[in-house]
Write a protein that holds these residues in place. Structure first.
Motif, PDB file in Angstrom:
ATOM      1  N   ALA A  97       0.762  -1.193  -0.151  1.00 27.99           N
ATOM      2  CA  ALA A  97      -0.074  -0.053   0.099  1.00 27.99           C
ATOM      3  C   ALA A  97       0.945   1.284   0.058  1.00 27.99           C
ATOM      4  O   ALA A  97       0.286   2.354   0.106  1.00 27.99           O
ATOM      5  N   SER A  98       2.185   1.229  -0.021  1.00 29.55           N
ATOM      6  CA  SER A  98       3.036   2.366   0.001  1.00 29.55           C
ATOM      7  C   SER A  98       2.886   3.003  -1.150  1.00 29.55           C
ATOM      8  O   SER A  98       2.632   2.427  -2.361  1.00 29.55           O
ATOM      9  N   PRO A  99       2.761   4.397  -1.403  1.00 27.20           N
ATOM     10  CA  PRO A  99       2.583   5.304  -2.508  1.00 27.20           C
ATOM     11  C   PRO A  99       3.916   5.021  -3.414  1.00 27.20           C
ATOM     12  O   PRO A  99       3.694   5.434  -4.510  1.00 27.20           O
ATOM     13  N   PHE A 100       4.970   4.443  -3.185  1.00 26.53           N
ATOM     14  CA  PHE A 100       5.954   4.067  -3.823  1.00 26.53           C
ATOM     15  C   PHE A 100       6.210   2.625  -4.255  1.00 26.53           C
ATOM     16  O   PHE A 100       7.278   2.350  -4.793  1.00 26.53           O
ATOM     17  N   TYR A 101       5.364   1.646  -3.903  1.00 26.91           N
ATOM     18  CA  TYR A 101       5.489   0.452  -4.259  1.00 26.91           C
ATOM     19  C   TYR A 101       5.310  -0.032  -5.632  1.00 26.91           C
ATOM     20  O   TYR A 101       4.236   1.102  -6.322  1.00 26.91           O
ATOM     21  N   PRO A 102       6.049  -0.631  -6.490  1.00 27.13           N
ATOM     22  CA  PRO A 102       6.937  -1.586  -5.785  1.00 27.13           C
ATOM     23  C   PRO A 102       8.357  -1.195  -6.134  1.00 27.13           C
ATOM     24  O   PRO A 102       9.214  -2.010  -6.510  1.00 27.13           O
TER      25      PRO A 102
END
Length: 434
Positions: A97-102
């Motif tokens: 759920a990170s805005p920078f994933y993956p």
């Protein structure tokens, strides 16, 4: 007068296209109603591929370390360390759920800049080599990125077997960067032509690119490093032949510093120098007076690539003679100085942040306010930044530009430079143009 530190701008290059659009597309109209995906500066559609993302609001501290720790060393990979708050797990590579994933991965681009009075100046460009994530049972969460400059890539590359052509040091560096197994962009180079001609030496299969480039630079001798903007930068041996245009002083008339380190010892004392090149007999230079005073202190430079034959023998001897003339006697040296940017005006902050490796600066110092003020033009060989909230310290590591015969300069004022009274700014009679 500013009482604050410059703003930091921390940007990471991420490719988030794998998570899907919506993406910007080029179109034939700028009317949003007809083709909203083709309108620049919209807030909905973005470019795919790697983009720089501003993550400054998550940063708690930054440190940068570039350059040398002492004169006569070779430049190695520069580095930076960035510390982040990570309460929302944005920099956790396993949190989907990170805005920078993956794309929290090693070898992502990073750019660190300072902003003074609306003007942005890059201080470090490179790659993130390692991510570290730290959680505590109390709920605190931090992340850190260990960064390196472009030298890290050369350390992992090997040259194919070939025989170089006889050329100047700058041309040799360019030729290495042009090779297919290196393929460094021409737009990321700032290379002096060089004053030393190199021999047509055979290069073995598998030779490390960085080690070979450093040997080329040592054969000048010159300085090879990665610039703030990630340019491969080479400065030949005439670089130090200049007067410092930025002045650091304890007199209250220039940029003030908070710490200064001075040495007067034998760390850089050499009274026997041997210089040898491939196919060239070793050439020695000694200072008998220095040896009688301090004992024998030797410096050996071997395996250089300077031209072969009689010309190479003369070059090796000239280099040995020059090094003995420069290092046979202890010299009072400014080793480093530190400037705290908080409290400086924006003009002075910009001057400090504009200094680059190999620049010449002038340092003035009157120990304890007693006696004559010491004034020296010195070369910047190392730059360190330590940035925390309300604090930004810049430390410069320094090298002497003095020689046994002349002080460099283009001026004619005896009071300023009693040993620089010659036309132009370079002594062409010296084997190194100094």
């Amino acid at each position: 007068m500013s009482i604050t530190t410059p703003d930091m701008l921390v940007e990471i290059g991420l490719d988030l296209s794998s998570v899907g659009g919506p993406f910007f597309t080029f179109g034939s109209t700028s009317v949003a109603a007809d083709n909203p995906q083709s309108v620049f500066d919209n807030t909905t559609y973005r470019f795919g591929g790697t983009l720089f993302y501003d993550v400054t609001d998550r940063v708690t501290s930054v440190s940068i370390n570039r350059g040398l720790s002492r004169e006569l060393d070779r430049f190695v990979t520069g580095g930076a360390q960035i510390e982040f708050t990570n309460q929302d797990r944005a920099f956790d590579p396993f949190y989907t759920a990170s805005p920078f994933y993956p794309d929290i991965k090693p070898r992502r681009n990073v750019k660190l800049s300072t902003v003074v009075a609306g003007s942005t100046a890059v201080q470090f460009t490179g790659l993130i080599e390692d991510w570290a994530v730290d959680y505590s049972v109390k709920g605190d969460a931090t992340a850190s990125a260990a960064c390196v400059d472009g030298f890290i890539l050369f350390g992992g590359q090997q040259l194919a077997a070939h025989t170089a052509t006889s050329q100047t040091t700058g041309a040799r560096i360019g030729a290495v960067l042009d090779r297919a197994e290196v393929n460094w962009p021409t737009g990321l180079r700032d290379i002096d032509s060089g004053a030393q001609t190199l021999q047509a030496d055979p290069v073995d299969q598998g030779r490390e690119v960085l080690e070979y480039l450093q040997l080329v630079a040592a054969s000048e001798p010159g300085l090879l490093f990665m610039s703030k903007d990630n340019d491969v930068t080479f400065r030949d041996r005439n670089t130090a032949a200049a007067i410092g245009t930025i002045v650091f002083s304890d007199a209250g008339t220039a940029i003030p510093y908070t710490d200064i380190a001075i040495s007067y010892g034998t760390e850089l004392l050499f009274n026997r120098v041997t210089v040898s090149a491939l196919g060239v007999e070793p050439q020695d230079a000694i200072s008998v007076d220095s040896q009688n005073e301090y004992g024998v202190q030797s410096l050996d430079l071997s395996g250089l690539l300077i031209q072969s034959g009689a010309a190479g023998t003369a070059d090796a001897q000239a280099l040995a003679d020059y090094l003995v003339s420069k290092y046979a006697e202890p010299e009072l040296r400014f080793e480093s100085l530190t400037v705290q940017l908080a409290g400086l005006g924006t003009a002075m902050q910009s001057q400090v942040l504009g200094v680059e490796l190999t620049d010449i600066i002038r340092v003035e110092y009157q120990p304890n306010g007693i006696g004559d003020r010491i004034v020296k033009d010195v070369q910047v060989i190392g730059i360190r930044h330590a940035v925390q909230p309300d604090r930004h310290a810049v430390t410069f590591t320094l090298a002497s530009t003095d020689t046994a015969a002349f002080v460099f300069g283009g001026g004619t004022a005896v009071a300023d430079y009693p040993f620089s009274l010659f036309a132009g700014g370079t002594v062409t009679g010296s084997p190194f143009g100094l």
